[in-house]
Design an enzyme around this catalytic site. Structure first.
Site, PDB file in Angstrom:
ATOM      1  N   LYS A  38       0.841  -1.204   0.000  1.00  0.00           N
ATOM      2  CA  LYS A  38       0.000   0.000   0.000  1.00  0.00           C
ATOM      3  C   LYS A  38       0.877   1.256   0.000  1.00  0.00           C
ATOM      4  O   LYS A  38       2.092   1.163   0.259  1.00  0.00           O
ATOM      5  CB  LYS A  38      -0.925  -0.022   1.224  1.00  0.00           C
ATOM      6  N   ARG A 137     -11.073   0.278  14.304  1.00  0.00           N
ATOM      7  CA  ARG A 137     -10.869   0.921  13.013  1.00  0.00           C
ATOM      8  C   ARG A 137     -11.874   0.203  12.108  1.00  0.00           C
ATOM      9  O   ARG A 137     -13.063   0.247  12.410  1.00  0.00           O
ATOM     10  CB  ARG A 137      -9.401   0.716  12.595  1.00  0.00           C
ATOM     11  N   TYR A 276      14.008  31.271   3.669  1.00  0.00           N
ATOM     12  CA  TYR A 276      12.762  31.903   4.119  1.00  0.00           C
ATOM     13  C   TYR A 276      12.734  32.098   5.629  1.00  0.00           C
ATOM     14  O   TYR A 276      13.130  31.196   6.380  1.00  0.00           O
ATOM     15  CB  TYR A 276      11.568  31.016   3.758  1.00  0.00           C
ATOM     16  N   MET A 324       9.946  24.393  -0.902  1.00  0.00           N
ATOM     17  CA  MET A 324       9.102  23.451  -1.637  1.00  0.00           C
ATOM     18  C   MET A 324       9.936  22.552  -2.549  1.00  0.00           C
ATOM     19  O   MET A 324       9.726  21.347  -2.615  1.00  0.00           O
ATOM     20  CB  MET A 324       8.054  24.233  -2.443  1.00  0.00           C
TER      21      MET A 324
HETATM   22  C1  PLP Z   1      -0.284  -1.622   6.881  1.00  0.00           C
HETATM   23  C2  PLP Z   1      -0.876  -2.863   7.354  1.00  0.00           C
HETATM   24  C3  PLP Z   1      -0.065  -3.987   7.611  1.00  0.00           C
HETATM   25  C4  PLP Z   1       1.444  -3.946   7.581  1.00  0.00           C
HETATM   26  O1  PLP Z   1       1.936  -3.321   8.755  1.00  0.00           O
HETATM   27  P1  PLP Z   1       3.502  -3.167   9.061  1.00  0.00           P
HETATM   28  O2  PLP Z   1       3.574  -2.628  10.436  1.00  0.00           O
HETATM   29  O3  PLP Z   1       4.032  -2.191   8.049  1.00  0.00           O
HETATM   30  O4  PLP Z   1       4.115  -4.500   8.910  1.00  0.00           O
HETATM   31  C5  PLP Z   1      -0.708  -5.172   7.932  1.00  0.00           C
HETATM   32  N1  PLP Z   1      -2.061  -5.237   8.019  1.00  0.00           N
HETATM   33  C6  PLP Z   1      -2.850  -4.164   7.810  1.00  0.00           C
HETATM   34  C7  PLP Z   1      -4.331  -4.297   7.934  1.00  0.00           C
HETATM   35  C8  PLP Z   1      -2.287  -2.939   7.482  1.00  0.00           C
HETATM   36  O5  PLP Z   1      -3.075  -1.876   7.298  1.00  0.00           O
END
Ligand code: PLP
Length: 384
Positions: A38, A137, A276, A324
């Site tokens: 991701k 969550r 800046y 930037m």
């Molecule tokens: C991001 C994520 C992981 C991986 O987590 P790490 O700490 O980077 O190993 C695993 N499961 C879910 C649901 C995640 O959102």
């Protein structure tokens, strides 16, 4: 490797990645390995990472947040399993079916929508139920399970969940793991409930990197590490827990280096302001190097006046605010620097090395954020 012609680039080490994958496969030898890609593969570059991971037989599956990321994995040639961790919008369901993606489900609405769409095209879809065990969550509660069981039974192309998963809230931020154990107990209880409702999942998965590294009983049929694949420990606490349990320290190596070049060198007299806000003032004659990168590229503005970069294995401090697209560094005491010399923002240079943890400490964040915010527009090259 000869350095690329670019003024700003990211290098990915195949050797380091292979090392990390081997370490992870060994730690959870009985489980399938799903690599989390991701957020543009934790900022490393999704297309490049998919190609590298395709070479590695140990990797059975990728996990993505969005359908868009998963579609990119398919387009880049990934033909093994893909699990979607994030929500799926209804308009994305045709892509889920077309690309053979496995969504994690946590609303009845999306489960029904998937069931209907699958029936229409007469294609089974593999879903994973996300179980709420205390992270609060995404996830469904034990009380909601019977309703989900009804929907599964109603739709022939769903029939039952392929997987069940949960995610730990407090596993990397501590060396005491009672809360993780409580979550694991709840997870196991919910799996028993699913079994009694006739929706026993084929695979169970709960382990992020910290769980993968520290707790065999979280591994089940599949593990989902992210940060450790890229060569970083999830946290100091995870590292400590691992060492205290007798583990060796050299099982992960960062795979990413970020480099740029000195695109201007200039002398400024004592008492000159830099950048800046005039936040830095020289106390003596100074030689400044100008770098063509800034917060747009993922070099956090909070690194202003705090960080250093590496020039030929030596430290050059950031002077004034990170802009930037530009950053100024002090090269006064670095002999022999020339216009166009490579500069390391992250990674090794000579005997020195800059890690994302180090940058995170300066920037007041965690290494995950430093990596995830690296600009997708920076060119990536694979080394070794
Ligand atoms: C991001 C994520 C992981 C991986 O987590 P790490 O700490 O980077 O190993 C695993 N499961 C879910 C649901 C995640 O959102």
């Amino acid at each position: 490797m000869t350095t690329p012609a670019e003024l700003n680039w990211i290098e990915l080490s195949r050797t380091a990645l292979r090392n990390n994958i081997k370490s992870l496969a060994k730690l959870a030898a009985k489980s399938q390995l799903a690599v989390c890609v991701k957020s543009n593969a934790y900022g490393h570059g999704l297309a490049e990472m998919v190609q590298l991971l395709s070479e590695m037989k140990e990797v059975a599956c990728l996990t993505c947040h969005s359908v868009e990321e998963a579609a990119t994995c398919r387009i880049e040639g990934w033909d093994r399993q893909i699990i979607l961790l994030g929500p799926t919008a209804n308009y994305e369901i045709p892509a889920v079916l077309e690309y053979d993606l496995e969504p994690v489900v946590f609303t009845l609405e999306s489960l029904r929508a998937l069931g209907k769409a699958a029936a229409k095209v007469e294609t089974p879809v593999r879903t994973h139920l996300k179980l709420e065990t205390g992270t609060n969550r995404q996830g469904i509660t034990e009380q909601e399970l019977p309703k989900y069981a009804e929907v599964y039974k109603k739709f022939a192309y769903l029939r039952r969940p392929y997987g069940a998963s949960t995610h730990f809230a407090n596993i990397e931020d501590t060396t005491s793991h009672e809360y993780a154990q409580l979550q694991l107990d709840r997870f196991n209880g919910m799996i028993r409930k699913m079994t009694s409702l006739g929706i026993k999942p084929k695979i169970r998965h709960t382990a992020c990197s910290a769980a993968h590294i520290l707790f065999g009983k979280t591994h089940f049929e599949l593990v989902r590490p992210g940060i450790s694949v890229y060569g970083y420990w999830p946290s100091k606490e995870t590292y400590l827990s691992y060492r205290l349990s007798g583990g060796k320290n050299d099982i992960f190596r960062p795979i990413l280096s970020w480099r740029t070049r000195l695109t201007q060198l200039k002398k400024v007299p004592a008492d000159s302001f830099i950048g800046y806000g005039c936040t830095y003032r020289t106390t003596s004659a100074t030689r400044l190097g100008i770098l063509p990168i800034g917060y747009f590229d993922g070099y956090a503005r909070s690194l202003s006046n705090l960080a250093y970069v590496l020039v030929d294995g030596r430290r050059a401090s950031v002077r004034g605010r990170v802009c930037m697209n530009l950053t100024m560094v002090d090269v006064t005491d670095i002999k022999g620097v020339k216009l166009g010399d490579p500069v390391t923002l992250l990674g090794e240079s000579g005997s020195e090395s800059l890690t994302a943890d180090r940058l995170a400490g300066w920037a007041g964040t965690i290494h995950y954020e430093i990596l995830a915010r690296l600009s997708p527009m920076t060119p990536r090259v694979v080394t070794d």
